[in-house]
Design an enzyme around this catalytic site. Structure first.
Site, PDB file in Angstrom:
ATOM      1  N   SER A   1      -4.128  10.491   8.509  1.00  0.00           N
ATOM      2  CA  SER A   1      -3.425   9.955   7.264  1.00  0.00           C
ATOM      3  C   SER A   1      -4.410   8.465   7.105  1.00  0.00           C
ATOM      4  O   SER A   1      -3.822   8.542   6.751  1.00  0.00           O
ATOM      5  CB  SER A   1      -1.808  10.311   7.020  1.00  0.00           C
ATOM      6  OG  SER A   1      -1.794   9.530   8.911  1.00  0.00           O
TER       7      SER A   1
ATOM      8  N   ARG B   1      -5.806   8.335   3.445  1.00  0.00           N
ATOM      9  CA  ARG B   1      -5.180   6.979   2.683  1.00  0.00           C
ATOM     10  C   ARG B   1      -6.298   5.814   2.262  1.00  0.00           C
ATOM     11  O   ARG B   1      -6.152   5.825   1.129  1.00  0.00           O
ATOM     12  CB  ARG B   1      -3.993   6.561   3.236  1.00  0.00           C
ATOM     13  CG  ARG B   1      -3.458   5.177   2.431  1.00  0.00           C
ATOM     14  CD  ARG B   1      -2.443   4.632   3.690  1.00  0.00           C
ATOM     15  NE  ARG B   1      -1.094   5.487   3.893  1.00  0.00           N
ATOM     16  CZ  ARG B   1      -1.432   5.211   5.571  1.00  0.00           C
ATOM     17  NH1 ARG B   1      -1.999   5.011   6.178  1.00  0.00           N
ATOM     18  NH2 ARG B   1      -0.403   6.352   5.882  1.00  0.00           N
TER      19      ARG B   1
ATOM     20  N   ASN C   1      -7.817   6.751  -1.665  1.00  0.00           N
ATOM     21  CA  ASN C   1      -7.658   5.012  -2.573  1.00  0.00           C
ATOM     22  C   ASN C   1      -8.568   4.739  -3.112  1.00  0.00           C
ATOM     23  O   ASN C   1      -8.857   4.029  -4.339  1.00  0.00           O
ATOM     24  CB  ASN C   1      -6.142   3.762  -1.674  1.00  0.00           C
ATOM     25  CG  ASN C   1      -5.354   3.799  -1.874  1.00  0.00           C
ATOM     26  OD1 ASN C   1      -4.717   3.675  -3.030  1.00  0.00           O
ATOM     27  ND2 ASN C   1      -4.191   4.118  -0.615  1.00  0.00           N
TER      28      ASN C   1
END
Lengths: 281, 156
Positions: free
Chosen positions: A217, A221, A225
């Site tokens: 994660s 992440r 993004n």
């Protein structure tokens, strides 16, 4: 992409999302991949030259800049560079102190490196999407992604390093038995030995998933993004030149927030994970 | 988006950067910040101390001023008292001196009066004898009648 022919929109986008991959191609031998298919054929034993180059340059820039400030450090009235560096260092130091309570001299420098390095890598997103790749094409480099954090390899490299530190400190602080106990006896435990034996696999499954998901994660992440942000910039770049500013300027301003926020989140989670692996129950 | 050796390369460069940061960047900066903290804390403590000292000095000055004022008032009162005394005593002196002068003048006057009376008595005696001699036409032996004349003179 041959620059002589005007590329279609999807070709343009694909071109911009392709790294400069160097590796061994089963048919063409050692060299630079031309297109996504060739890069995929090279498999694991290849390297993204552009990601490596820009990330190392940015990391070296970080070390150079902060070292310069550290060498000329003045405990009295600080200069401009020193003040800026102090703000960042103090910010990181505060966050580390608030979250991480064990005594480990590695954590604060680790957090500082992560924060500034990722910030700088993300910041490359604000460079106009076509500027550097076009210059690269002019000197014969076919592909160039200048934002290292839009490469999942880069974010995975960071998060797996953090993961390795997590495992290392878990073993070091809690001991092998303590770490295994943490994985097997929580969150469910019982005084009844039979029930406890049944609960151990359940706990192991839950804790194992939560442990493995942390680096994944963390990496995805940041990657997600930045990749999405870069993709929006590329899409905006498909508009006619006179209309681009209307979208790219607001998106860039919004992206300043995303850049800082993602760097901060990565740093903060690293500190939290480090604190968790230093806590013994 | 293929996972490849870049992961490893990135991890290695990450380790190198963290090492450099830990070795050459973080310690001098954080130590400098601590030093500055101590410096500022010391400065604040000094300022606190000196303001306290100033307050003490002000209080001291106030008491000293009070003392000086009361002392001055005392001196003024004393001086007033002294001057009153001096005035009083000089008044006394003047009064007694005047009395003395008056007395001596009176004594002189009385003496003069006595002297004048004496002179007049003798002149009256001589006139009386002369008058008597002329009236009688005879020579009065002054020495013979001296006792009579003296009696007359004394009666004057």
């Amino acid at each position: 992409m041959a620059s002589s022919e005007a590329p279609t929109s999807s070709e343009y986008i694909q071109h911009h999302l392709q790294n400069l991959v160097f590796g061994y191609h089963p048919e063409n031998g050692l060299g630079i991949a031309h297109g996504g298919d060739e890069a995929a054929a090279m498999g694991f034993w290849s390297i993204n030259l552009d990601s490596m180059f820009f990330s190392i340059v940015l990391g070296a820039f970080f070390i150079w800049l902060f070292k310069k400030a550290a060498d000329n450090f003045n405990a009295g009235v600080p200069g401009l560079l020193q003040s800026s560096v102090e703000v960042i260092v103090e910010f990181v130091d505060t966050n580390v102190r608030d979250t991480f309570h064990a005594n480990n001299p590695l954590i604060a420098p680790l957090a500082l490196t992560i924060f500034v390095w990722i910030f700088l890598m993300n910041l490359m997103d604000l460079v106009p999407v076509d500027l550097v790749p076009r210059l690269g094409e002019a000197i014969g480099i076919p592909y160039m992604k200048i934002v290292p954090s839009t490469d999942v390899n880069v974010t995975l490299g960071l998060s797996l390093s953090v993961f390795a530190l997590m495992i290392y400190y878990s073993f070091k602080v809690k001991g092998a038995s303590g770490f295994i106990k943490e994985l097997t006896l929580m969150p469910f435990s019982s005084g009844n030995p039979v029930l406890q034996a049944i609960l151990i696999p359940v706990n192991l499954l839950l804790e194992g998933v939560s442990l493995i998901s942390k680096p994944i994660s963390l990496a995805l992440r940041l990657f997600g993004n930045m990749y999405a942000g870069e993709l929006i910039f590329i899409l905006i770049a498909l508009l006619p030149f006179w209309a681009q500013w209307a979208l790219s300027v607001p998106w860039a301003i919004f992206h300043i927030l995303v850049i800082t926020l993602q760097a901060f989140i990565f740093m903060m989670l690293t500190i939290v994970y480090m604190a968790m692996s230093h806590e013994s129950h | 988006m293929n996972v490849n050796l870049t992961v490893l390369g990135q991890a290695i460069s990450f380790a190198v950067f963290v090492y450099f940061c830990m070795k050459y960047v973080w310690p001098p900066i954080i130590n400098g910040l601590r030093e500055r903290q101590a410096l500022i804390a010391g400065g604040l403590a000094d300022a606190e101390k000196s303001s306290q000292k100033r307050e003490e000095a002000e209080a001291e000055i106030a008491t000293m001023l009070q003392d000086a004022k009361s002392q001055a008032a005392e001196i003024v009162a004393q001086a007033q008292k002294r001057s009153n005394e001096i005035v009083e005593s000089s008044k006394d002196t003047a009064r007694s001196e005047g009395d003395r002068l008056k007395q001596s003048a009176q004594a002189e006057i009385e003496q003069e009066i006595v002297g004048a009376k004496e002179g007049l008595r003798q002149q009256v005696g001589a006139l009386a004898v002369e008058g008597a001699r002329r009236i009688l036409g005879t020579e009065i032996d002054q020495n013979k009648h001296n006792s009579v004349i003296d009696d007359l003179v004394k009666q004057l």
